[in-house]
Design a protein around this motif. Structure first.
Motif, PDB file in Angstrom:
ATOM      1  N   ILE A 121       0.840  -1.197   0.000  1.00  0.00           N
ATOM      2  CA  ILE A 121       0.000   0.000   0.000  1.00  0.00           C
ATOM      3  C   ILE A 121       0.874   1.246   0.000  1.00  0.00           C
ATOM      4  N   SER A 122       0.433   2.234  -0.769  1.00  0.00           N
ATOM      5  CA  SER A 122       1.070   3.550  -0.745  1.00  0.00           C
ATOM      6  C   SER A 122      -0.033   4.596  -0.801  1.00  0.00           C
ATOM      7  N   GLY A 123       0.015   5.542   0.094  1.00  0.00           N
ATOM      8  CA  GLY A 123      -0.963   6.618   0.069  1.00  0.00           C
ATOM      9  C   GLY A 123      -2.363   6.205   0.490  1.00  0.00           C
ATOM     10  N   PHE A 124      -2.496   5.438   1.561  1.00  0.00           N
ATOM     11  CA  PHE A 124      -3.810   5.001   2.039  1.00  0.00           C
ATOM     12  C   PHE A 124      -4.486   6.141   2.792  1.00  0.00           C
ATOM     13  N   GLY A 125      -5.753   6.375   2.479  1.00  0.00           N
ATOM     14  CA  GLY A 125      -6.538   7.373   3.185  1.00  0.00           C
ATOM     15  C   GLY A 125      -7.983   6.933   3.296  1.00  0.00           C
ATOM     16  N   MET A 126      -8.691   7.504   4.247  1.00  0.00           N
ATOM     17  CA  MET A 126     -10.073   7.095   4.482  1.00  0.00           C
ATOM     18  C   MET A 126     -10.888   8.286   4.971  1.00  0.00           C
ATOM     19  N   THR A 127     -12.130   8.383   4.503  1.00  0.00           N
ATOM     20  CA  THR A 127     -13.032   9.447   4.922  1.00  0.00           C
ATOM     21  C   THR A 127     -14.328   8.833   5.417  1.00  0.00           C
ATOM     22  N   GLU A 128     -14.755   9.223   6.624  1.00  0.00           N
ATOM     23  CA  GLU A 128     -16.046   8.779   7.155  1.00  0.00           C
ATOM     24  C   GLU A 128     -17.109   9.623   6.493  1.00  0.00           C
ATOM     25  N   ASN A 129     -18.181   8.969   6.056  1.00  0.00           N
ATOM     26  CA  ASN A 129     -19.211   9.651   5.299  1.00  0.00           C
ATOM     27  C   ASN A 129     -20.585   9.168   5.770  1.00  0.00           C
ATOM     28  N   GLY A 130     -21.012   9.643   6.942  1.00  0.00           N
ATOM     29  CA  GLY A 130     -22.327   9.286   7.471  1.00  0.00           C
ATOM     30  C   GLY A 130     -22.481   7.802   7.775  1.00  0.00           C
ATOM     31  N   GLY A 131     -21.462   7.197   8.357  1.00  0.00           N
ATOM     32  CA  GLY A 131     -21.510   5.772   8.682  1.00  0.00           C
ATOM     33  C   GLY A 131     -20.918   4.888   7.594  1.00  0.00           C
ATOM     34  N   LEU A 132     -20.694   5.448   6.431  1.00  0.00           N
ATOM     35  CA  LEU A 132     -20.018   4.741   5.348  1.00  0.00           C
ATOM     36  C   LEU A 132     -18.581   5.257   5.306  1.00  0.00           C
ATOM     37  N   TYR A 133     -17.729   4.548   4.585  1.00  0.00           N
ATOM     38  CA  TYR A 133     -16.335   4.977   4.497  1.00  0.00           C
ATOM     39  C   TYR A 133     -15.879   4.972   3.042  1.00  0.00           C
ATOM     40  N   ASP A 134     -15.194   6.053   2.662  1.00  0.00           N
ATOM     41  CA  ASP A 134     -14.552   6.145   1.358  1.00  0.00           C
ATOM     42  C   ASP A 134     -13.074   5.842   1.579  1.00  0.00           C
ATOM     43  N   ILE A 135     -12.538   4.888   0.833  1.00  0.00           N
ATOM     44  CA  ILE A 135     -11.151   4.465   0.982  1.00  0.00           C
ATOM     45  C   ILE A 135     -10.403   4.817  -0.302  1.00  0.00           C
ATOM     46  N   VAL A 136      -9.333   5.580  -0.184  1.00  0.00           N
ATOM     47  CA  VAL A 136      -8.491   5.899  -1.340  1.00  0.00           C
ATOM     48  C   VAL A 136      -7.117   5.300  -1.084  1.00  0.00           C
ATOM     49  N   PHE A 137      -6.491   4.789  -2.134  1.00  0.00           N
ATOM     50  CA  PHE A 137      -5.227   4.100  -1.920  1.00  0.00           C
ATOM     51  C   PHE A 137      -4.469   3.928  -3.220  1.00  0.00           C
ATOM     52  N   GLY A 138      -3.205   3.607  -3.067  1.00  0.00           N
ATOM     53  CA  GLY A 138      -2.379   3.132  -4.157  1.00  0.00           C
ATOM     54  C   GLY A 138      -1.802   1.792  -3.745  1.00  0.00           C
TER      55      GLY A 138
END
Length: 144
Positions: free
Chosen positions: A50-67
């Motif tokens: 993994i490179s550049g892992f990030g996560m955003t909480e979005n009203g109980g759901l999660y957006d995951i961005v990664f390389g």
């Protein structure tokens, strides 16, 4: 939830590439690219992680961005690199899912890949090249 999503992604990636053979005998090793800054001290093996892992909480759901970055050695024509990137693009294309697992490896949900997974241009370093597949996934509602 960050740890759950990160470790689940690592498992999905390693499962996806586990069947690829390395004819040079060099093992494929997992490396945390975000935690490894000295390219001069990388293990003498093919690397993926993994490179550049990030996560955003979005009203109980999660957006995951990664390389997911791949670097091979003794691969002058990049055949193994191309195989790894191809497998990752197929496994992480829009609509594909990977299981989200708790600390006991019990499935607690799924993450679904969003359209737009990309193979990024090579990053050239003095020691070796690194290729990255970048993507985004979203989860359903997950237990705390």
């Amino acid at each position: 939830m960050y740890k759950t999503c990160r470790l689940s992604l690592i498992r999905a990636v390693m499962d996806a590439v586990s069947g690829l053979q390395n004819p040079t005998g060099n093992p494929l090793e997992y490396i945390d690219w975000d935690g490894h800054t000295d390219f001069q001290k990388l293990p003498a093996s093919d690397l993926i992680g993994i490179s550049g892992f990030g996560m955003t909480e979005n009203g109980g759901l999660y957006d995951i961005v990664f390389g997911i970055s791949v670097s091979t050695i003794n691969d002058p024509n990049m055949f193994r690199t191309t195989d790894f990137v191809d497998v990752l693009l197929k496994r992480l294309k829009g609509g594909m899912q990977f299981d989200l697992l708790d600390a006991n490896a019990d499935k607690i949900g799924v993450a679904t890949m969003v359209e737009g997974t990309s193979a990024m241009p090579v990053v050239r370093a003095e020691v070796r090249n690194v290729f990255t597949v970048s993507g985004t996934a979203v989860t359903g509602d997950l237990p705390d």
